[in-house]
Design an enzyme around this catalytic site. Structure first.
Site, PDB file in Angstrom:
ATOM      1  CG  HIS A   1      -2.425   4.602  -2.589  1.00 47.52           C
ATOM      2  ND1 HIS A   1      -2.982   3.343  -2.482  1.00 47.52           N
ATOM      3  CD2 HIS A   1      -1.954   4.895  -1.351  1.00 47.52           C
ATOM      4  CE1 HIS A   1      -2.843   2.898  -1.241  1.00 47.52           C
ATOM      5  NE2 HIS A   1      -2.224   3.835  -0.529  1.00 47.52           N
TER       6      HIS A   1
ATOM      7  CG  ASP B   1      -5.777  -1.336  -2.305  1.00 49.27           C
ATOM      8  OD1 ASP B   1      -6.064  -0.138  -2.496  1.00 49.27           O
ATOM      9  OD2 ASP B   1      -6.602  -2.268  -2.345  1.00 49.27           O
TER      10      ASP B   1
END
Length: 497
Positions: free
Chosen positions: A468, A472
Site C-alpha cells: 500500500h 493505492d
C-alpha cells in the site's frame, strides 16, 4: 637453536595488541608459515605465522595478554624426528596413503559461481570419500545456498585425495572444496582415509578479550554484536559499531516450547531447517515487517477459459508440443493489467519508486525443499505457447533442484497457485521487493446470478496482495478487475483490450 617469534609491525600509530587466540600448544609441531596465533589491535586482526618449521617450545605471551611491537611471543625449537613426523601428519588433512595411490597432477575442486548476491553455501552432502576413484564430470558433492542446491562435478578423472570442506561446513564463493590426483589409480587394497573434521560450532568461537570487556562496559550482549573476526569472533571494533548503531526495532520474542512429556518426546523428531527454508521464513517475515501489505479479493467465472481450452487444447498440443493450461491465460491477463496499472509492477528503492517497462513474471512452485519462484522473463512479449513451454520447463527444473540463480532473480510480479493443493481462498504474502502478488485458487462450481437467473458456474476466488506504500486501493482494485475481465472474456487478450 631456538627461533624467536615476535610481534610484527602493527601499522602506523598502533603500538600494542592483545593476544586473542593461540592455534598451537606447547610441544606442537609447526610448519613454515603455519598460523601460530592471532593478535587483535584496536583497528585490525593480525595473524602471526611461524617463521620456521619445528616444535613450539615456549609460549611467552598468553591469550588475553597485551604486547607491544616486536615483543617476544614464543620460541620454536628444531624439529625432532618424532615432531617432524607429527607435523607431516597434521598438515595432511586427508591422511592419504601415498604408497597406496599412484599420484598424478593435483587438481583443486573449488566452489562454483553461486550467482548474483550469493556469497556462501553450505556443504550438504559428499557423494564420494577420500580414496574413491572419480570420473570427469561425476558428482562429488552438493552445496546448499539460501536459494538453490548446487551440484559440484569433478573437473578431471582421478582419485579424490583430500576433502577440505566437510558436510555442514559453510564455504565462500570459489573456496577450495577438495583435491583430486588427476589420472591416479586406486589400488585394490583399501585406501586409508580420515573423515574431514566437522565444521566448528559458533559456540566454540572465543571472542577477543578486549571485545568482552567492551561489551561489559557498553552493557550489550553477545547476541547484539555481529562478529567480523575469524569464524565470527567478535572484535573490539564490532562492539563499537554495535554501540553506535541506532536502536533497531525489537526482534520478535521466540516463545519457548512448553514442557513435553517423556513419552511424547521419544516420538518426536527434530530436524535442522535447510538454508532454503530459513531464507523462506526470513524473507516472508521481512515482507510483513517492511511492506504495508493489504489484500483485495474478487472472483472470476472460469467457464469462458474452460470452453476455449477444451475447444483448442488438442490442436494446441499437436502444433506446439505442450499442453494448454490455465497458467498462460493468467500470465497474459496479468501482463495486460500491469500495463494499465504500472505501480503494481513497480518497487520502492529508498525514497524512489522504480517503474519497470517490462514484466518478469515469477511463478511460485512448490518443491520438496520448499517454495521457489522461477521467473518467466519478458512474459509480456511472449505468446501462449512460449509461456506454457517456459513454465513447464521451469517447473520441472524446480522440482529436480536444477534451477540456476539467474532463473530465480529479477521478478517484477508473482503469481501463486494454491488451487493445485485445493485452497479455496488465501492471502498471499508479497515476494519482496515486488509490490504485488496474485493468488489463484481452486475452481469450484457455485450458484451465481447471470442476467437475473441463478446458474451453476465454475468459479475461482482471486486475491491480490499489494504494497500500500506504492499501490493505492483504486489501483489494486482496477488491476484485479482487469484480470477478471480478461479471464472471463479471453478474446480481449487476443484483441489487446
Amino acid at each position: 637453536m631456538a627461533t624467536e617469534v615476535r610481534v610484527p609491525t602493527l601499522g602506523e600509530s598502533v603500538t600494542e595488541a592483545t593476544v586473542a587466540t593461540w592455534y598451537k600448544k606447547l610441544g606442537d609441531a609447526v610448519a613454515v608459515d603455519e598460523m601460530l596465533c592471532e593478535l587483535e589491535t584496536d583497528k585490525v586482526t593480525v595473524e602471526v605465522p611461524s617463521p620456521v618449521a619445528g616444535t613450539l617450545t615456549e609460549i611467552v605471551a598468553a591469550e588475553g595478554q597485551t604486547v607491544g611491537v616486536d615483543a617476544l611471543l614464543a620460541q620454536i625449537g628444531a624439529a625432532s624426528a618424532t615432531s617432524a613426523a607429527t607435523a607431516k601428519i597434521s598438515n595432511d588433512k586427508s591422511a592419504k596413503a601415498e604408497a597406496s595411490v599412484k599420484e598424478g597432477k593435483m587438481t583443486d575442486v573449488n566452489v562454483p559461481t553461486l550467482g548474483e548476491s550469493v556469497s556462501e553455501a553450505t556443504v550438504s552432502t559428499w557423494f564420494k570419500k577420500v580414496g574413491d576413484m572419480v570420473a570427469q564430470d561425476e558428482m562429488l558433492c552438493e552445496l546448499e545456498t539460501d536459494k538453490v542446491s548446487v551440484e559440484v562435478p569433478s573437473p578431471v578423472a582421478g582419485v579424490l585425495t583430500e576433502i577440505i570442506a566437510a558436510e555442514g561446513e559453510t564455504v565462500s564463493a570459489n573456496a577450495k572444496l577438495a583435491v583430486i590426483s588427476e589420472g591416479a589409480t586406486a589400488p585394490a587394497a583399501k585406501v586409508e582415509k580420515v573423515e574431514a573434521a566437522p565444521a566448528k560450532s559458533g559456540k566454540d568461537v572465543e571472542d577477543a578479550p578486549s571485545a568482552k570487556k567492551a561489551m561489559a562496559e557498553a552493557g550489550i550482549t553477545r547476541d547484539q554484536v555481529q562478529g567480523s573476526g575469524r569464524d565470527g569472533r567478535v572484535m573490539k571494533e564490532d562492539v563499537a559499531k554495535a554501540s553506535s548503531a541506532p536502536a533497531a526495532a525489537p526482534a520478535p520474542v521466540s516463545v519457548p516450547r512448553a514442557p513435553v512429556p517423556a513419552d511424547d518426546a521419544s516420538r518426536e523428531e527434530r530436524v535442522k531447517m535447510t538454508k532454503l527454508r530459513q531464507t523462506i521464513a526470513r524473507r516472508l517475515k521481512e515482507s510483513q515487517n517492511t511492506a504495508a501489505m493489504l489484500t483485495t479479493y474478487n472472483e472470476v467465472d472460469m467457464s469462458g477459459i474452460m470452453e476455449l481450452r477444451n475447444e483448442y487444447k488438442d490442436m494446441f498440443e499437436k502444433k506446439h508440443k505442450v499442453k494448454l493450461g490455465f497458467m498462460s491465460f493468467f500470465v497474459k491477463a496479468c501482463t495486460h493489467a500491469l500495463k494499465e496499472v504500472p505501480e503494481v509492477n513497480a518497487e520502492i528503492d529508498g525514497t524512489d519508486v522504480v517503474y519497470k517497462n517490462y514484466v518478469h513474471m515469477g511463478v511460485a512452485v512448490g518443491t520438496p525443499s520448499g517454495l521457489v519462484v522461477p521467473v518467466v522473463r519478458d512474459a509480456d512479449q511472449m505468446g501462449f505457447a512460449a509461456i506454457e513451454k517456459k513454465i513447464t520447463e521451469l517447473g520441472l527444473r524446480a522440482r529436480d533442484g536444477k534451477l540456476s540463480m539467474a532463473e530465480m532473480q529479477g521478478g517484477s510480479f508473482t503469481i501463486s497457485n494454491g488451487g493445485v493443493y485445493g485452497s479455496l481462498m488465501s492471502s498471499p504474502i508479497l515476494n519482496p521487493p515486488q509490490s504485488g502478488i496474485l493468488g489463484m485458487h481452486k475452481i469450484q462450481d457455485r450458484p451465481v446470478v447471470v442476467k437475473g437467473q441463478i446458474v451453476i458456474r465454475p468459479m475461482m476466488y482471486l486475491a491480490l496482495s499489494y504494497d500500500h506504500r506504492v499501490v493505492d486501493g483504486k489501483g489494486a482494485v482496477t488491476f484485479l478487475v482487469r484480470v477478471k475481465e480478461a479471464l472471463e472474456d479471453p478474446r480481449r487478450l487476443l484483441m489487446d483490450l
